[in-house]
Design an enzyme around this catalytic site. Sequence first.
Site, PDB file in Angstrom:
ATOM      1  CG  ASP A 101       3.952  -9.869   3.071  1.00 52.21           C
ATOM      2  OD1 ASP A 101       5.160  -9.610   3.137  1.00 52.21           O
ATOM      3  OD2 ASP A 101       3.173  -9.360   2.256  1.00 52.21           O
ATOM      4  CG  ASP A 202       7.826  -5.630   2.728  1.00 54.85           C
ATOM      5  OD1 ASP A 202       7.069  -5.497   1.753  1.00 54.85           O
ATOM      6  OD2 ASP A 202       8.213  -4.670   3.421  1.00 54.85           O
ATOM      7  CD  GLU A 253       8.076  -5.450  -2.272  1.00 53.45           C
ATOM      8  OE1 GLU A 253       7.226  -4.723  -2.761  1.00 53.45           O
ATOM      9  OE2 GLU A 253       8.481  -5.309  -1.101  1.00 53.45           O
ATOM     10  CG  HIS A 326      -0.281  -4.761  -1.253  1.00 54.56           C
ATOM     11  ND1 HIS A 326       0.565  -5.735  -1.763  1.00 54.56           N
ATOM     12  CD2 HIS A 326       0.457  -4.089  -0.344  1.00 54.56           C
ATOM     13  CE1 HIS A 326       1.740  -5.644  -1.193  1.00 54.56           C
ATOM     14  NE2 HIS A 326       1.707  -4.658  -0.317  1.00 54.56           N
ATOM     15  CG  ASP A 327       2.667  -1.970  -2.584  1.00 56.41           C
ATOM     16  OD1 ASP A 327       1.921  -1.647  -1.634  1.00 56.41           O
ATOM     17  OD2 ASP A 327       3.696  -2.656  -2.448  1.00 56.41           O
TER      18      ASP A 327
HETATM   19  O1  TEU Z   1       6.634  -2.306  -0.845  1.00 55.97           O
HETATM   20  C1  TEU Z   1       7.874  -1.886  -1.216  1.00 55.97           C
HETATM   21  C2  TEU Z   1       7.938  -0.762  -2.159  1.00 55.97           C
HETATM   22  O2  TEU Z   1       8.920  -0.053  -2.202  1.00 55.97           O
HETATM   23  C3  TEU Z   1       6.888  -0.455  -3.073  1.00 55.97           C
HETATM   24  O3  TEU Z   1       6.139  -1.357  -3.677  1.00 55.97           O
HETATM   25  C4  TEU Z   1       6.222   0.799  -2.696  1.00 55.97           C
HETATM   26  O4  TEU Z   1       4.998   0.620  -2.072  1.00 55.97           O
HETATM   27  C5  TEU Z   1       6.034   1.567  -3.945  1.00 55.97           C
HETATM   28  O5  TEU Z   1       7.219   1.568  -4.644  1.00 55.97           O
HETATM   29  C6  TEU Z   1       5.660   2.948  -3.613  1.00 55.97           C
HETATM   30  O6  TEU Z   1       5.648   3.711  -4.766  1.00 55.97           O
HETATM   31  C7  TEU Z   1       6.497  -3.131   0.253  1.00 55.97           C
HETATM   32  C8  TEU Z   1       5.045  -3.435   0.496  1.00 55.97           C
HETATM   33  O7  TEU Z   1       4.525  -4.146  -0.590  1.00 55.97           O
HETATM   34  C9  TEU Z   1       4.320  -2.150   0.753  1.00 55.97           C
HETATM   35  O8  TEU Z   1       2.934  -2.320   0.889  1.00 55.97           O
HETATM   36  C10 TEU Z   1       4.907  -1.556   2.005  1.00 55.97           C
HETATM   37  O9  TEU Z   1       4.338  -0.294   2.232  1.00 55.97           O
HETATM   38  C11 TEU Z   1       6.418  -1.411   1.910  1.00 55.97           C
HETATM   39  O10 TEU Z   1       7.052  -2.572   1.419  1.00 55.97           O
HETATM   40  C12 TEU Z   1       7.007  -1.158   3.263  1.00 55.97           C
HETATM   41  O11 TEU Z   1       6.938  -2.283   4.061  1.00 55.97           O
END
Ligand code: TEU
Length: 559
Positions: A101, A202, A253, A326-327
């Site tokens: 990542d 990311d 992403e 993980h989100d």
């Molecule tokens: O996530 C980006 C992101 O905007 C989302 O998936 C967010 O966590 C979700 O929309 C919230 O409702 C990435 C990563 O996957 C996440 O874990 C990080 O916190 C984020 O970027 C910041 O780096």
Amino acid sequence: MKKRSIDWWRSATIYQIYPKSFCDSGSRGTGDIQGIISQLDYLELLGVEALWLTPVYSSPMIDNGYDISDYYNINPDFGSMADFDLLLAEMKKRDIRLIMDIVVNHTSTEHAWFQSALGDKKSPYRDYYIWKDPINGQAPTNWASKFGGSAWQLDEATDQYYLHLFAKEQADLNWENPQVREEVKKIISFWAEKGVDGFRLDVINLISKPAEYEHDDIGDGRRFYTDGPNVHRYLQEISKSVFQKYGCVTVGEMSSTTLEHCQQYSAKDGKELSMVFNFHHLKIDYENGEKWSKTAFNFIELKSIFNYWQQGLHNDGWAALFWCNHDQPRIVSRLGCDQHYRVESAKMLASALHMMQGTPYIYQGEEIGMTNPGYTSIEQYRDVESINNYSILVNEKGIEPALALDILAQKSRDNSRTPMQWNSSKNAGFSKVTPWISVADNYLEINAKQAVSNPNSVFHHYRKLISLRKEIAVISSGDFTDLQPKHAQLFCYQRKSATQTLIAINNFYSQVVHYTLPESVDVARGAYLLSNYEDCMQQLPTQHMVLKAYESRILLIEH
Ligand code: TEU
């Protein structure tokens, strides 16, 4: 190691590991790299071709590693560089690829660059970040942080604000500065040189900010920086000097993106990225676009989004397919039935996703049908986004704490961050000591050991899906047609190539449903490949069928 084609990932399945919650080899209560090494045989048995590891770099862990303070070192909580090298070597032995990542939209505010830039307009690193003067003593725009509150934080010493689209401890990098782009190339090359096979980037479609920072009258500012003005140019630049040079697989992403942009990000010419994650299909349970609400999911909308993206990317891009990460909350709790039909609905959801075109991602625990934990107290939550939004719901929106907790239980990112359930011993076999976040109570019944030993488990269904993708060409190559876009219960689609037709019939609900396949489907020449009900596999396919609760059938017809 077997020689693989350059686009091996088109028929591969990738497994995502969230190291903090995967396996603790020591006695810290948090997972680590040695823990991952200890489970490689399990992952080999599952049959995945690659692992995506969420960030393991040095970090104060405000956002569990998405706040990187040193891109060239491993966070000691996860182990050492020697542990990392061993992981890579052990993976190579098993012919499993590694995808790291990379978080380069922002760094931790503890990164040396930011530490030098903060409070010092003359710092050589000041221009690595985005600074703006206050307007009328206020933040320069009304843009919102994705984690709640303003996206601007004041640096009192210089009376300027810095931009943070995420937590205030995650300062956005200034990609307009060519030095920043050189640093990014250096970082990615460092890991590619080590033998890493690919990268997950990311929020990569947020890197290009607009020339002017405008107040957003109709939104939270995202329309100004999402898929921003120079994003394709920057990706082409990084791709040319690093990804193409090292032959990396890359997955971007893409936050709140569009199909047109994704067609370009993941175009076949390979000038930008291999494939893209988008999130539109996971907003079908947001009330009027608001995540922090409690509502049922819109099934017709879900199908129409899949149809739009499947058709839009066929020949013109490549999708990363996923239900969980993980989100996101656990899919079996979200769209399935984790009480009465946990196994059936987990298998059906897996089949519905894995028979589409793209590269499927399995998030740790999904392959054994792990559920949301059903936390009932705010003290059980750890995630910065959940804790911020709980406070916004209760203190700013005046929502009853009980309802706010109900919303969190449905939407929190912590739903997927509970420890991996390995076996029925204490702490689900995740750690010898109390884990950093509570284990779900159902680990005695739902765990990897039990799943591996039971041939009818969700785990073995995933194994089968992974191997089908390698064996049956139409799964990775065929086009996509939704056969029943308006059906209230069934997601029934066709994948077609010159030599094969595959039909996936999925009942998304517990009610029994009668269904007749269109005349055009030559059922007599077909055979079932997989179902989540055994009796189906003993039958010959017929035009008319009766589908049980959450029943899924995959039918293959050779032309
Ligand atoms: O996530 C980006 C992101 O905007 C989302 O998936 C967010 O966590 C979700 O929309 C919230 O409702 C990435 C990563 O996957 C996440 O874990 C990080 O916190 C984020 O970027 C910041 O780096």
